[in-house]
Motif scaffolding. Structure first.
Motif: not given
Length: 382
Positions: A85, A141, A166-167, A169, A189, A191, A193, A205, A207-208
């Protein structure tokens, strides 16, 4: 980083148990007394096998197991995450419990990189009460499972809040089509994974930004891992610096870890999970993928917490059982089932709130299969 400091960190988490030799285990504190006794008995069988930390895996249906990890495996996962990341300091909002591998690794990433880890209550979040993310402290996150995301996307203002991360998950199970479309429409956003307790959480995973523009599957490999597809069975196998050392009470692990997930790695190098190796059943001479059927029914019935299992049947070979924590709307259920091909239609309905965990989105399919013969009711189409 010294083992002692990492052990102190683990010891500070809910569900931590100290063991002889300075070892630490994370155990679900919500286990019923008999299951907790079983778990602690399992830990007594560690013996001289390698490892310093035991992370609980299983326990929702089958026996409670523990994967043995050490400083090297856990920190390999942290380093791979940070590199993938492009993040030096990992800040996290915690919504999953610490004994859950995603919740544990989320906290560990923040602790190991000098970031912040802030516990927030899922009940408050799922009711639309969330605190603003601290400003000026870097990217944030959070880790969610699909059932949690499904709850959030229906709340006013949730998309605005989630876009500040940002992400997001997303793991612990597949996205169903309706939820995937909605998350893309909201430009979240997300992601997707892939990982598990045995791999110290994620080994691949997205990515954004990838999720909203293309079919990214569960993304590319993190730098510390190398998933591949076993050619005979089509199952995902993993080589990784974060692989567990073996199960407590079991032999040392040797070579790549062969999972029970079916997958493919496409030309762009991304991993796509196709279902479970034990996911396909035969009913009335026809093959049915239970995972695929679950995705269809979740979207059509708008019920994130839903499972499909199969039980032996003298006439059909196996009978499909629709399992839910509360009764679905009768009219809608009839409408959806009539629209399915006959061999895809569940013939039994099991309402069992106790097999669905609101905290992690986990579903105890073993418990559902055990309960279905005595408790499931026939579904009659009108």
């Amino acid at each position: 980083m010294e083992i002692r400091s990492l052990a102190s960190f683990v010891e500070s988490l809910p569900g931590a148990h100290g063991l002889p030799g300075g070892r630490r285990a994370l155990v679900d504190p919500g286990l019923p007394p008999a299951r907790l006794t079983e778990a602690l008995k399992t830990l007594e069988g560690w013996g001289e096998a390698r490892g310093q930390f035991a992370l609980q895996t299983g326990g929702t249906g089958g026996p409670v197991k523990f994967a043995r990890h050490d400083e090297a495996t856990l920190l390999a996962a942290v380093g791979g995450f940070r590199s993938h990341f492009g993040i030096e300091k990992v800040n996290t909002i915690e919504l999953l419990p610490a004994h859950h591998v995603s919740g544990f690794m989320s906290r560990l990433r923040a602790w190991a990189t000098g970031g912040r880890s802030i516990q927030q209550e899922w009940r408050a979040w799922s009711a639309g009460a969330w605190d603003a993310l601290p400003a000026g402290q870097g990217d944030w996150f959070c880790s969610l499972v699909p059932t949690q995301l499904a709850r959030l996307v229906g709340l006013p203002g949730a998309a605005t809040h989630l876009r500040r991360f940002h992400a997001i998950l997303l793991g612990g199970g597949p996205l169903w089509p309706a939820l995937e479309r909605r998350a893309r429409e909201l430009a979240l956003p997300v992601c997707p994974c892939y990982g598990m307790t045995e791999t110290a959480a994620m080994v691949t995973s997205a990515l954004p930004g990838e999720f909203t523009t293309e079919d990214c599957g569960v993304g590319h490999s993190l730098p510390h891992a190398s998933p591949s597809i076993e050619p005979v069975t089509g199952r995902v196998q993993i080589r990784s610096g974060s692989l567990f050392l073996g199960y407590v009470g079991g032999p040392e692990r040797d070579g790549p870890f062969l999972t029970d997930d079916l997958g493919e790695i496409r030309g762009d190098g991304r991993l796509h999970i196709l279902g479970r190796a034990d996911d396909v059943v035969i009913t009335g001479g026809r093959k049915v993928s239970l995972g695929w059927l679950e995705g269809v029914l979740r979207g059509a019935l708008a019920l994130p917490a839903l499972a499909v299992v199969a039980i032996p049947d003298p006439k059909w070979g196996e009978t499909i059982v629709l399992c839910v924590p509360e009764p679905p709307p009768e009219g809608r259920l009839q409408e959806v089932l009539v629209g399915l091909e006959a061999h895809l239609r569940p013939k039994l309905l099991l309402v069992s709130a106790g097999a669905f965990s609101s905290e992690t989105g986990k579903i105890s399919r073993g418990a559902l299969r055990d309960r279905a013969p005595a408790q499931a009711q026939p579904i009659t189409l009108r």
